[in-house]
Write an enzyme that holds these catalytic residues in place. Sequence first.
Site, PDB file in Angstrom:
ATOM      1  N   GLY A   1      33.284  -4.046 -10.889  1.00 57.16           N
ATOM      2  CA  GLY A   1      33.167  -2.887 -10.000  1.00 57.16           C
ATOM      3  C   GLY A   1      32.310  -3.183  -8.773  1.00 57.16           C
ATOM      4  O   GLY A   1      31.473  -2.387  -8.375  1.00 57.16           O
ATOM      5  N   ALA A   2      32.546  -4.348  -8.156  1.00 55.03           N
ATOM      6  CA  ALA A   2      31.750  -4.733  -6.983  1.00 55.03           C
ATOM      7  C   ALA A   2      32.389  -4.250  -5.686  1.00 55.03           C
ATOM      8  O   ALA A   2      31.981  -4.657  -4.605  1.00 55.03           O
ATOM      9  CB  ALA A   2      31.576  -6.244  -6.961  1.00 55.03           C
TER      10      ALA A   2
ATOM     11  N   SER B   1      32.323  -1.170  -4.554  1.00 53.64           N
ATOM     12  CA  SER B   1      31.600  -0.077  -3.896  1.00 53.64           C
ATOM     13  C   SER B   1      30.231   0.094  -4.534  1.00 53.64           C
ATOM     14  O   SER B   1      29.896  -0.581  -5.516  1.00 53.64           O
ATOM     15  CB  SER B   1      32.387   1.234  -3.979  1.00 53.64           C
ATOM     16  OG  SER B   1      32.314   1.785  -5.278  1.00 53.64           O
ATOM     17  N   GLY B   2      29.440   0.988  -3.951  1.00 55.19           N
ATOM     18  CA  GLY B   2      28.178   1.414  -4.537  1.00 55.19           C
ATOM     19  C   GLY B   2      27.231   0.299  -4.948  1.00 55.19           C
ATOM     20  O   GLY B   2      27.018  -0.672  -4.214  1.00 55.19           O
TER      21      GLY B   2
ATOM     22  N   TYR C   1      30.851  10.595 -20.085  1.00 53.04           N
ATOM     23  CA  TYR C   1      30.199   9.564 -19.269  1.00 53.04           C
ATOM     24  C   TYR C   1      28.834   9.205 -19.837  1.00 53.04           C
ATOM     25  O   TYR C   1      28.506   8.035 -20.008  1.00 53.04           O
ATOM     26  CB  TYR C   1      30.065  10.065 -17.822  1.00 53.04           C
ATOM     27  CG  TYR C   1      29.143   9.209 -16.976  1.00 53.04           C
ATOM     28  CD1 TYR C   1      29.602   8.015 -16.415  1.00 53.04           C
ATOM     29  CD2 TYR C   1      27.827   9.589 -16.735  1.00 53.04           C
ATOM     30  CE1 TYR C   1      28.760   7.225 -15.639  1.00 53.04           C
ATOM     31  CE2 TYR C   1      26.982   8.807 -15.963  1.00 53.04           C
ATOM     32  CZ  TYR C   1      27.445   7.626 -15.418  1.00 53.04           C
ATOM     33  OH  TYR C   1      26.611   6.844 -14.666  1.00 53.04           O
TER      34      TYR C   1
ATOM     35  N   SER D   1      21.806   4.031 -17.781  1.00 48.43           N
ATOM     36  CA  SER D   1      21.524   5.211 -16.970  1.00 48.43           C
ATOM     37  C   SER D   1      20.359   5.970 -17.545  1.00 48.43           C
ATOM     38  O   SER D   1      19.904   5.699 -18.649  1.00 48.43           O
ATOM     39  CB  SER D   1      22.743   6.112 -16.882  1.00 48.43           C
ATOM     40  OG  SER D   1      22.466   7.128 -15.941  1.00 48.43           O
TER      41      SER D   1
ATOM     42  N   GLY E   1      27.470  -2.045  -7.286  1.00 47.34           N
ATOM     43  CA  GLY E   1      28.040  -3.381  -7.487  1.00 47.34           C
ATOM     44  C   GLY E   1      28.165  -4.133  -6.175  1.00 47.34           C
ATOM     45  O   GLY E   1      27.816  -5.324  -6.090  1.00 47.34           O
TER      46      GLY E   1
HETATM   47  P1  NDP Z   1      30.795   3.716  -7.708  1.00 50.87           P
HETATM   48  O1  NDP Z   1      31.804   4.732  -8.097  1.00 50.87           O
HETATM   49  O2  NDP Z   1      30.442   3.555  -6.278  1.00 50.87           O
HETATM   50  O3  NDP Z   1      31.205   2.291  -8.272  1.00 50.87           O
HETATM   51  C1  NDP Z   1      31.885   2.168  -9.485  1.00 50.87           C
HETATM   52  C2  NDP Z   1      32.708   0.903  -9.435  1.00 50.87           C
HETATM   53  O4  NDP Z   1      33.420   0.801 -10.681  1.00 50.87           O
HETATM   54  C3  NDP Z   1      33.759   0.915  -8.319  1.00 50.87           C
HETATM   55  O5  NDP Z   1      33.771  -0.366  -7.743  1.00 50.87           O
HETATM   56  C4  NDP Z   1      35.043   1.190  -9.074  1.00 50.87           C
HETATM   57  O6  NDP Z   1      36.183   0.623  -8.475  1.00 50.87           O
HETATM   58  C5  NDP Z   1      34.738   0.464 -10.371  1.00 50.87           C
HETATM   59  N1  NDP Z   1      35.671   0.860 -11.432  1.00 50.87           N
HETATM   60  C6  NDP Z   1      35.951   2.098 -11.897  1.00 50.87           C
HETATM   61  N2  NDP Z   1      36.916   2.022 -12.835  1.00 50.87           N
HETATM   62  C7  NDP Z   1      37.256   0.728 -12.962  1.00 50.87           C
HETATM   63  C8  NDP Z   1      38.193   0.024 -13.754  1.00 50.87           C
HETATM   64  N3  NDP Z   1      39.034   0.661 -14.586  1.00 50.87           N
HETATM   65  N4  NDP Z   1      38.272  -1.316 -13.644  1.00 50.87           N
HETATM   66  C9  NDP Z   1      37.466  -1.983 -12.781  1.00 50.87           C
HETATM   67  N5  NDP Z   1      36.566  -1.375 -11.998  1.00 50.87           N
HETATM   68  C10 NDP Z   1      36.461  -0.031 -12.081  1.00 50.87           C
HETATM   69  O7  NDP Z   1      29.497   4.111  -8.574  1.00 50.87           O
HETATM   70  P2  NDP Z   1      28.042   3.459  -8.671  1.00 50.87           P
HETATM   71  O8  NDP Z   1      27.888   2.298  -7.802  1.00 50.87           O
HETATM   72  O9  NDP Z   1      27.071   4.577  -8.571  1.00 50.87           O
HETATM   73  O10 NDP Z   1      28.036   3.014 -10.204  1.00 50.87           O
HETATM   74  C11 NDP Z   1      27.783   1.707 -10.614  1.00 50.87           C
HETATM   75  C12 NDP Z   1      27.004   1.705 -11.918  1.00 50.87           C
HETATM   76  O11 NDP Z   1      25.744   2.327 -11.732  1.00 50.87           O
HETATM   77  C13 NDP Z   1      27.685   2.461 -13.051  1.00 50.87           C
HETATM   78  O12 NDP Z   1      27.533   1.712 -14.243  1.00 50.87           O
HETATM   79  C14 NDP Z   1      26.893   3.742 -13.142  1.00 50.87           C
HETATM   80  O13 NDP Z   1      26.914   4.285 -14.440  1.00 50.87           O
HETATM   81  C15 NDP Z   1      25.519   3.237 -12.789  1.00 50.87           C
HETATM   82  N6  NDP Z   1      24.573   4.238 -12.354  1.00 50.87           N
HETATM   83  C16 NDP Z   1      24.744   4.931 -11.180  1.00 50.87           C
HETATM   84  C17 NDP Z   1      23.812   5.862 -10.802  1.00 50.87           C
HETATM   85  C18 NDP Z   1      23.954   6.643  -9.558  1.00 50.87           C
HETATM   86  O14 NDP Z   1      23.092   7.466  -9.313  1.00 50.87           O
HETATM   87  N7  NDP Z   1      24.983   6.424  -8.748  1.00 50.87           N
HETATM   88  C19 NDP Z   1      22.627   6.103 -11.608  1.00 50.87           C
HETATM   89  C20 NDP Z   1      22.549   5.317 -12.799  1.00 50.87           C
HETATM   90  C21 NDP Z   1      23.476   4.409 -13.137  1.00 50.87           C
HETATM   91  P3  NDP Z   1      36.939   1.303  -7.215  1.00 50.87           P
HETATM   92  O15 NDP Z   1      36.149   0.890  -6.013  1.00 50.87           O
HETATM   93  O16 NDP Z   1      38.284   0.681  -7.290  1.00 50.87           O
HETATM   94  O17 NDP Z   1      36.926   2.786  -7.435  1.00 50.87           O
END
Ligand code: NDP
Length: 314
Positions: free
Chosen positions: A9-10, A12-13, A189, A142, A15
Amino acid sequence: RKGTAVITGASSGLGLATAKALADTGKWHVIMACRNFLKAEKAAKSVGMSKEDYTVMHLDLASLESVKQFVDSFRRTERPLDVLVCNAAVYQPTAKEPSFTAEGFEISVGTNHLGHFLLSRLLLDDLKKSDYPSKRMIIVGSITGNTNTLAGNVPPKANLGDLRGLASGLNGQNSSMIDGGEYDGAKAYKDSKVCNMLTMQELHRRYHEETGVTFASLYPGCIATTGLFREHVPLFRLLFPPFQKYITKGYVSEEEAGKRLAQVVSDPSLGKSGVYWSWNNNSSSFENQLSKEASDAEKAKKLWEVSEKLVGLA
Ligand code: NDP
């Protein structure tokens, strides 16, 4: 040599920010394991990563077949595996009905936990073979795992119960929730994140001594701006970042969160295994305590055994 880190999941966000932070050091080649190839390529370019610092490879965690194919393709690159970061996640807080993965598991637990469970078990062999000085496997957790915080206590709270829903297949026939209860997307979740933290500790107990691999989890802070909240109602998306900034003070930028995760990947002072890392407001890391359920060794063992059956490892 450069280290090789696989980050799921690199695209966006967190990753993406972590991939960027590692690439910027010049010491890492990042394998961006993503479900959307084009989006990942664009994302890497948009943050200014240079071609030689990353490779995008296809991985859809909502399909166990895709997980196996990813492992095969990665092995064919003949790169060593030095660090694996299980980061990808889906969050469906407003869904009225569950959706399901290719194998028919409820999608949040199926993607966030079961997909990563199979991936980490298969890639453990590759990590073992690496001659890198500090080999690590990191599963992003989380705050729902630490009930000593305000945010960790917001309902619906995570609760895996006796895992009866998971044991019966999590396919919506009996239940699509791990505890066998009514479907609730936000809870699914949170349950999946508790699974992530339990899995990290079980990996540590089973494999740390034998392999020397460091297993760790972390709560990077509330990154209120990421795509994770894309399916939330618009008013929530408007108010959530300032709420986290000014009220809970848990807000952290994507860039800062990426630096935190990059520390867990490569900082020599964060090499301890079995730890759930968190950061103070002044951005210094500390070993945090997990909630009772997220540190329950009996439950971790049971989760491990049930998950092995579901992903076809047992
Ligand atoms: P994002 O939604 O920005 O990133 C999530 C990533 O996961 C995206 O790259 C997405 O891909 C990918 N993804 C989703 N489904 C799949 C799949 N089936 N196969 C492969 N990749 C997939 O969220 P965050 O950056 O916030 O989340 C990243 C991590 O951080 C997660 O584990 C989340 O639980 C954790 N987290 C986030 C917090 C927050 O406040 N945001 C707080 C605590 C933990 P695509 O780009 O294609 O959608």
